[in-house]
Motif scaffolding. Structure first.
Motif, PDB file in Angstrom:
ATOM      1  N   ARG A  56       0.828  -1.208   0.000  1.00  0.00           N
ATOM      2  CA  ARG A  56       0.000   0.000   0.000  1.00  0.00           C
ATOM      3  C   ARG A  56       0.867   1.264   0.000  1.00  0.00           C
ATOM      4  O   ARG A  56       0.368   2.348  -0.215  1.00  0.00           O
ATOM      5  N   GLU A  57       2.163   1.093   0.275  1.00  0.00           N
ATOM      6  CA  GLU A  57       3.052   2.248   0.351  1.00  0.00           C
ATOM      7  C   GLU A  57       4.497   1.790   0.196  1.00  0.00           C
ATOM      8  O   GLU A  57       4.850   0.687   0.596  1.00  0.00           O
ATOM      9  N   ALA A  58       5.319   2.642  -0.406  1.00  0.00           N
ATOM     10  CA  ALA A  58       6.745   2.355  -0.551  1.00  0.00           C
ATOM     11  C   ALA A  58       7.495   3.679  -0.592  1.00  0.00           C
ATOM     12  O   ALA A  58       6.892   4.752  -0.664  1.00  0.00           O
ATOM     13  N   VAL A  59       8.822   3.584  -0.555  1.00  0.00           N
ATOM     14  CA  VAL A  59       9.668   4.768  -0.580  1.00  0.00           C
ATOM     15  C   VAL A  59      10.707   4.603  -1.678  1.00  0.00           C
ATOM     16  O   VAL A  59      11.357   3.570  -1.781  1.00  0.00           O
ATOM     17  N   ARG A  70       7.781   9.386  -1.174  1.00  0.00           N
ATOM     18  CA  ARG A  70       6.747   8.472  -0.697  1.00  0.00           C
ATOM     19  C   ARG A  70       5.851   8.089  -1.870  1.00  0.00           C
ATOM     20  O   ARG A  70       5.321   8.950  -2.568  1.00  0.00           O
ATOM     21  N   LEU A  71       5.676   6.789  -2.082  1.00  0.00           N
ATOM     22  CA  LEU A  71       4.842   6.283  -3.171  1.00  0.00           C
ATOM     23  C   LEU A  71       3.582   5.659  -2.584  1.00  0.00           C
ATOM     24  O   LEU A  71       3.640   4.891  -1.636  1.00  0.00           O
ATOM     25  N   THR A  72       2.443   5.999  -3.171  1.00  0.00           N
ATOM     26  CA  THR A  72       1.153   5.493  -2.728  1.00  0.00           C
ATOM     27  C   THR A  72       0.422   4.898  -3.928  1.00  0.00           C
ATOM     28  O   THR A  72       0.847   5.099  -5.063  1.00  0.00           O
ATOM     29  N   ASP A  74      -1.427   4.067  -7.170  1.00  0.00           N
ATOM     30  CA  ASP A  74      -1.652   4.850  -8.387  1.00  0.00           C
ATOM     31  C   ASP A  74      -3.127   4.832  -8.728  1.00  0.00           C
ATOM     32  O   ASP A  74      -3.846   3.896  -8.386  1.00  0.00           O
ATOM     33  N   LEU A  80       2.399   1.857  -7.686  1.00  0.00           N
ATOM     34  CA  LEU A  80       2.504   2.948  -6.740  1.00  0.00           C
ATOM     35  C   LEU A  80       3.129   4.145  -7.439  1.00  0.00           C
ATOM     36  O   LEU A  80       3.975   3.976  -8.323  1.00  0.00           O
ATOM     37  N   GLY A  82       4.376   8.560  -6.992  1.00  0.00           N
ATOM     38  CA  GLY A  82       4.659   9.692  -6.121  1.00  0.00           C
ATOM     39  C   GLY A  82       5.498  10.718  -6.851  1.00  0.00           C
ATOM     40  O   GLY A  82       5.885  10.513  -8.009  1.00  0.00           O
ATOM     41  N   CYS A 101       9.994  -2.929  -1.882  1.00  0.00           N
ATOM     42  CA  CYS A 101       8.569  -3.162  -1.718  1.00  0.00           C
ATOM     43  C   CYS A 101       8.338  -4.661  -1.557  1.00  0.00           C
ATOM     44  O   CYS A 101       8.796  -5.453  -2.379  1.00  0.00           O
TER      45      CYS A 101
END
Length: 188
Positions: A56-59, A70-72, A74, A80, A82, A101
């Motif tokens: 659900r989230e990554a960096v 921060r990637l959320t 798409d 994802l 960001g 991820c």
């Protein structure tokens, strides 16, 4: 034009406009991480996207970025996304972008290009925006009104009409109040 036609036309226009840039970005990264634009200048903003990630989230991390991005999820639902900013002090070159991820490391690349500086004494091709006042609101109307004689309030005709309307409104309210008072006496 109907809502469906308008939405269809907007979608076709968006795909047509972003097609070459998106293809260049995917061709440049060679991995699951894409960067748009693929070749930004120092200080530029970039959009990052990773596919093949169920989290659900990554960096996203890169030495070229000011900070971790921060990637959320798409909007498309299969990745994802960001935003990030390239360091203004970074030198031109290719930098790795890493996204960890679900225990898997996804890699991509961003190629930072040198800022174009004009030659000494040369004038820039395009001026920064805006170069003159924008004709908006009263500012744009001020030039038009400058040559006209000054007007001071409403004229006689407008004053008479306003007084007639105010009198009519007052008379209507008075009559309604009297009717209400009479009805109250009859039922009480």
């Amino acid at each position: 034009m109907g809502k469906r036609r308008l939405a269809l036309c907007a979608g076709v226009l968006a795909v047509t406009a972003s097609g070459p840039a998106a293809c260049a970005a995917y061709a440049a990264d060679g991995g699951d991480v894409s960067v748009v634009p693929a070749a930004p200048a120092p200080g530029g903003d970039i959009a990052l996207r990773v596919t093949g990630c169920d989290a659900r989230e990554a960096v996203a991390q890169s030495p070229a970025l000011v900070s971790d991005a921060r990637l959320t999820p798409d909007d498309g639902g299969d990745g994802l996304a960001g935003d990030g900013r390239v360091r203004s002090t970074v030198t031109a070159g290719t930098y790795t972008v890493t996204v960890t991820c679900d225990g898997t490391e996804h890699r991509g690349a961003v190629q930072v290009v040198r800022k174009q500086t004009p030659a000494a004494g040369a004038e820039p091709a395009a001026r920064p925006s805006p170069v003159a006042p924008v004709n908006a609101g009263a500012g744009g109307a001020a030039r038009d009104l400058a040559g006209r004689p000054e007007q001071r309030g409403p004229g006689t005709a407008q004053t008479v009409v306003a007084l007639a309307l105010a009198g009519t409104a007052a008379l209507t309210v008075h009559r309604a109040a009297r009717r209400q008072a009479r009805r109250g006496r009859r039922t009480g």
